[in-house]
Design a protein around this motif. Structure first.
Motif, PDB file in Angstrom:
ATOM      1  N   ALA A  45     -40.799 -73.440  12.475  1.00 19.18           N
ATOM      2  CA  ALA A  45     -42.186 -73.010  12.664  1.00 19.18           C
ATOM      3  C   ALA A  45     -42.910 -73.813  13.736  1.00 19.18           C
ATOM      4  CB  ALA A  45     -42.940 -73.106  11.336  1.00 19.18           C
ATOM      5  N   VAL A  46     -42.685 -75.126  13.796  1.00 19.67           N
ATOM      6  CA  VAL A  46     -43.419 -75.947  14.773  1.00 19.67           C
ATOM      7  C   VAL A  46     -43.113 -75.510  16.208  1.00 19.67           C
ATOM      8  CG1 VAL A  46     -43.672 -78.278  15.708  1.00 19.67           C
ATOM      9  CG2 VAL A  46     -43.706 -77.912  13.231  1.00 19.67           C
ATOM     10  N   PRO A  47     -41.845 -75.410  16.624  1.00 17.99           N
ATOM     11  CA  PRO A  47     -41.599 -74.912  17.986  1.00 17.99           C
ATOM     12  C   PRO A  47     -42.094 -73.485  18.205  1.00 17.99           C
ATOM     13  CG  PRO A  47     -39.629 -75.966  17.100  1.00 17.99           C
ATOM     14  CD  PRO A  47     -40.582 -75.815  15.959  1.00 17.99           C
ATOM     15  N   VAL A  48     -41.997 -72.649  17.144  1.00 14.32           N
ATOM     16  CA  VAL A  48     -42.454 -71.274  17.309  1.00 14.32           C
ATOM     17  C   VAL A  48     -43.960 -71.223  17.536  1.00 14.32           C
ATOM     18  CG1 VAL A  48     -42.826 -69.111  16.064  1.00 14.32           C
ATOM     19  CG2 VAL A  48     -40.573 -70.153  16.083  1.00 14.32           C
ATOM     20  N   LEU A  49     -44.729 -71.983  16.766  1.00 19.48           N
ATOM     21  CA  LEU A  49     -46.189 -71.976  16.944  1.00 19.48           C
ATOM     22  C   LEU A  49     -46.570 -72.492  18.322  1.00 19.48           C
ATOM     23  CD1 LEU A  49     -47.392 -73.210  13.433  1.00 19.48           C
ATOM     24  CD2 LEU A  49     -47.516 -70.909  14.377  1.00 19.48           C
ATOM     25  N   LEU A  50     -45.922 -73.563  18.768  1.00 20.65           N
ATOM     26  CA  LEU A  50     -46.210 -74.069  20.116  1.00 20.65           C
ATOM     27  C   LEU A  50     -45.789 -73.063  21.178  1.00 20.65           C
ATOM     28  CD1 LEU A  50     -45.096 -77.792  19.663  1.00 20.65           C
ATOM     29  CD2 LEU A  50     -47.429 -76.905  19.765  1.00 20.65           C
ATOM     30  N   GLY A  51     -44.628 -72.426  20.954  1.00 19.45           N
ATOM     31  CA  GLY A  51     -44.181 -71.410  21.907  1.00 19.45           C
ATOM     32  C   GLY A  51     -45.112 -70.223  21.965  1.00 19.45           C
ATOM     33  N   LEU A  52     -45.610 -69.786  20.792  1.00 25.12           N
ATOM     34  CA  LEU A  52     -46.536 -68.658  20.781  1.00 25.12           C
ATOM     35  C   LEU A  52     -47.853 -69.022  21.460  1.00 25.12           C
ATOM     36  CD1 LEU A  52     -46.048 -67.126  17.211  1.00 25.12           C
ATOM     37  CD2 LEU A  52     -45.231 -66.244  19.389  1.00 25.12           C
ATOM     38  N   ALA A  53     -48.337 -70.265  21.250  1.00 27.46           N
ATOM     39  CA  ALA A  53     -49.575 -70.681  21.914  1.00 27.46           C
ATOM     40  C   ALA A  53     -49.408 -70.655  23.435  1.00 27.46           C
ATOM     41  CB  ALA A  53     -49.969 -72.075  21.440  1.00 27.46           C
ATOM     42  N   LEU A  54     -48.277 -71.191  23.913  1.00 26.76           N
ATOM     43  CA  LEU A  54     -48.022 -71.170  25.356  1.00 26.76           C
ATOM     44  C   LEU A  54     -47.849 -69.741  25.854  1.00 26.76           C
ATOM     45  CD1 LEU A  54     -47.418 -72.731  27.964  1.00 26.76           C
ATOM     46  CD2 LEU A  54     -45.023 -72.876  27.235  1.00 26.76           C
ATOM     47  N   ALA A  55     -47.171 -68.900  25.068  1.00 24.95           N
ATOM     48  CA  ALA A  55     -46.940 -67.511  25.474  1.00 24.95           C
ATOM     49  C   ALA A  55     -48.245 -66.730  25.530  1.00 24.95           C
ATOM     50  CB  ALA A  55     -45.967 -66.843  24.509  1.00 24.95           C
TER      51      ALA A  55
END
Length: 761
Positions: A691-701
């Motif tokens: 979840a942590v990388p996904v949330l950061l990835g979604l924020a950047l995306a």
């Protein structure tokens, strides 16, 4: 070179001789690469697929603007399309003028009056219970089906209807079917840009995924490489042997991908939207593109493996990773985004000024920006996780794992981040282009819901149409509206348009207030000269005295109805029938407004049946209608199908990646369980790690996609407005993929945390 070949061959042999774990790793790489290869091969079919569809459509298209004299080899033809319960049914009305009239592609015999040939999809619909009401639309006898060479795809609803009602005035005359290919049918630059950005947004995550798939099972491979180092292999040999192991998985992945592609080709045409359906024979990749995939995938796999070993020192007693505190650098990761922004420079003057070269430059800029997301994400995750504090045991386990090795988790998430950024940018451009290519008629539907437009304006004036429609079940009321384009004594034609009808019909155009038969109105329009009382008009083409009419002094000025789309910048005069009593008229067109029973969903279908039986060349359109360019609809449907396939690919890749991580850490997980760690805690740590990388990835995306969408919207001259609904739906779908992936990995987690995992050789 012979030595290099031997070392690569040794690596390939090691990939299949590592026992059960070696086979599992090889299978994971093959499946991962196979999924990516299948997507790339599917993309390689697009040029050939579209060319095959276009060739069939071109072969049945007719040239309408060429004068053709009547002869034994001529045919009268007119469009006769309709709709049925949300389905678009295309068709042509035909009448042979001789025994050598041309045959449409896929038709063995031209239908005579009372006969029709239909596509297989339409034949199935007519034969089903669902098509019972449609069978009464034409009442013609079906004499055959149209072959594949005459249809865009197997799910197209199309027909040729023979009729003796066509005349030279109501139809076009042709000697052959088919038109020459020309650039006139090419996509507009905005639509071409939409297609290319969609292709980039769909394929770039596949490339990111391929580079991750070949790195599955890295820890097990490292142990084998250490053993080879122990028996005398040097560092360069180790890298080539590792490349050989990966090459075996990549080559097997090509085979698996080919099988996936063949399976998809057998079933895909059944699931794609009807507007973009295709035949299985069309689903063939362009040979040059297929060859490019076959070459680039193994090369990419080898390069990714060599790149992954750059920070690994393989020693005889084990593998040492250069895990010093040197942090990932940011400056070089900004290179691609900066280049991407520079490539978007042609957008400064708007989409309408783009040349085809500019479109491809902008596509490259979008690709660079989206690739920049994959480069920036590892730095962002590392920078954030090193600042995360304490929390629950599950949180601590997850954070510590990410601090030690965030690269594995980031590789699995990069595909999601790139796809979400591309989808958000694509949605922003799609909304803008759709607004440019959408025609909307916004008349109120409180009084009337459908509009009937006969092909012959004379037949609409004699009351026959009104009587036929009023007898139709589900029709509550019918009002006739006649349009006349008069001339003035000075010879000026089309200065003002006269709409003649009852008060109920005229209220579709203006807020009339009190209205009785005999009233006359002028619609106010500040930018248009207004007709004045006393002006004289001739209401027939001959300008006879019998058609002379004077605008009465009792004329009232009224405001247009909200959303009136019938005005075209010319003055509009609304006249009730008694105001023209005794005046000869020559109508330009006649329309009939129809009020339908709202409690009867099939009322409009029975109306269409009545109209088709009365005059198959007449049209029935909704009063409230949004007509989107058909090309745009097909683009949107194709992008939706591609995005769905991409999400499935990303979900499968994440599942394989999580499973691979769990297998590599099975002893650690078993030890934690033996010391009393609850399984729910371990499950929570797995969820946090994802979840942590996904949330950061979604924020950047979201930030990248929204910024790119704003640039594209500004270039299109549209208001810069984030599509929060689309952003929420796209991000939510990506988050759902993560949750489902984590849930699917839990059974493996329970099995790996059993006491048997403590065994060691």
């Amino acid at each position: 070179m012979r030595r290099w070949g031997a070392e690569l061959a040794l690596g390939m042999r090691l990939s299949v001789s590592g026992g059960r774990s070696g086979w599992v790793r090889l299978a994971m790489i093959a499946v991962g690469v196979g999924l990516g290869v299948a997507m790339l091969l599917a993309a390689a079919t697009i040029p050939g697929l579209m060319a095959a569809r276009d060739a069939r459509l071109t072969a049945r298209t007719v040239e309408l603007n060429q004068p053709v004299s009547r002869g034994p080899d001529t045919l009268l033809i007119n469009s006769g399309g309709t709709e049925y319960r949300g389905r678009t049914i295309s068709g042509e009305l035909v009448r042979a003028e001789g025994d050598r009239a041309p045959l449409p592609p896929g038709v063995e015999r031209l239908p005579a009056a009372g006969e029709m040939v239909v596509s297989p999809a339409l034949a199935r619909l007519l034969a089903s219970d669902e098509g019972a009401l449609l069978r009464g639309r034409w009442n013609e006898r079906v004499i055959g089906t149209i072959g594949a060479e005459g249809l865009s795809g197997p799910r197209e609803y199309f027909f040729y209807l023979g009729t003796d009602r066509l005349t030279e005035d109501s139809a076009a005359r042709i000697r052959s079917f088919g038109i020459a290919q020309s650039r006139e049918g090419a996509l507009a630059t905005a639509l071409l840009l939409l297609c290319l950005i969609g292709l980039v947004a769909l394929l770039l995550p596949v490339a990111v995924f391929l580079t991750s798939a070949v790195r599955f099972g890295g820890e097990g491979r490292d142990r084998r490489l250490a053993a080879l180092r122990l028996v005398g292999a040097d560092a360069a040999m180790i890298r080539r042997i590792a490349a050989g192991e990966t090459l075996a998985g990549a080559l097997l992945g090509l085979v698996v991908g080919g099988l996936f592609f063949l399976a998809a080709g057998l079933m895909a045409h059944r699931f794609v939207p009807a507007g973009v359906s295709f035949y299985s024979a069309d689903f063939r990749p362009v040979p040059a593109l297929a060859a490019l995939v076959v070459v680039l995938v193994p090369v990419t796999a080898v390069l990714a493996t060599v790149f992954a070993l750059r920070r690994v020192v393989v020693e005889p007693l084990g593998v040492v990773r250069r895990a010093d505190e040197r942090r990932r650098r940011l400056w070089w990761r900004l290179f691609l985004p900066v280049v991407g922004l520079a490539l978007l420079y042609p957008l400064r003057d708007g989409l309408t000024t783009l040349s085809y070269g500019d479109v491809y430059q902008v596509m490259a800029g979008v690709a660079a920006l989206l690739a920049g997301v994959a480069l920036l994400l590892p730095w962002l995750v590392e920078a954030v996780v090193h600042r995360l504090g304490g929390g629950s045991v599950a949180w601590e386990l997850a954070v510590r794992r990410l601090q030690l090795d965030s690269g594995t988790a980031v590789r699995a998430v990069s595909g999601i981040a790139v796809s979400v950024a591309g989808a958000i940018a694509l949605q922003g451009l799609l909304v803008t282009v759709q607004a440019q290519y959408t025609v909307e008629t916004r008349h109120g539907t409180a009084r009337f819901q459908s509009l009937v437009m006969p092909n012959d304006e004379r037949s609409g004036q004699d009351g026959h149409w009104k009587e036929m429609l009023e007898e139709t079940s589900g029709v509550l009321a019918v009002e006739t509206l006649t349009l006349i384009m008069p001339t003035q004594p000075g010879g000026q034609e089309g200065y003002a348009g006269l709409q003649i009808g009852g008060c109920a019909a005229l209220q579709q155009f203006a807020e009339l207030g009190a209205c009785t038969d005999g009233d006359t109105f002028v619609i106010s329009d500040p930018g248009v000269p207004q007709p004045r009382p006393g002006e004289v008009y001739f209401l027939d083409k001959a300008r006879s005295e019998a058609s002379r009419w004077t605008l009465p002094p009792t004329v009232r000025t009224v405001t247009p109805a909200q959303g009136d789309m019938h005005r075209s910048g010319a003055p509009a005069i609304l006249v009730t029938p008694k105001a023209l009593k005794g005046v000869r008229t020559d109508p330009t067109s006649v329309s009939l407004y129809v009020a339908l029973d709202s409690s009867d969903p099939d009322a409009v279908e029975r109306l269409r049946n009545t109209v088709a039986q009365t005059d198959p060349t007449a049209y029935v359109v909704p009063v409230l209608e949004r007509t989107v360019l058909s090309t745009l609809v097909k683009i949107r449907q194709a992008l939706l199908a591609g995005a769905t396939a991409l999400l499935l690919l990303i979900g499968a890749s994440m599942l394989v990646n999580v499973a691979e991580q769990l297998r590599e850490r099975r002893r650690v997980l078993a030890v934690l369980t033996a010391f009393g760690t609850r399984r729910s805690t371990l499950a929570g740590s797995v969820l946090y790690q994802v979840a942590v990388p996904v949330l950061l990835g979604l924020a950047l995306a979201v930030a990248t996609g929204t910024g790119l969408a704003a640039i594209l919207q500004a270039a299109a001259g549209a208001p810069v407005q984030p599509d929060w609904t689309g952003i929420g739906a796209t991000s939510g779908a990506a988050a759902l993929v993560v949750l489902l992936t984590t849930a699917a990995s839990l059974p493996l987690l329970w099995r790996l945390t059993s006491p048997g995992g403590l065994r060691s050789e």
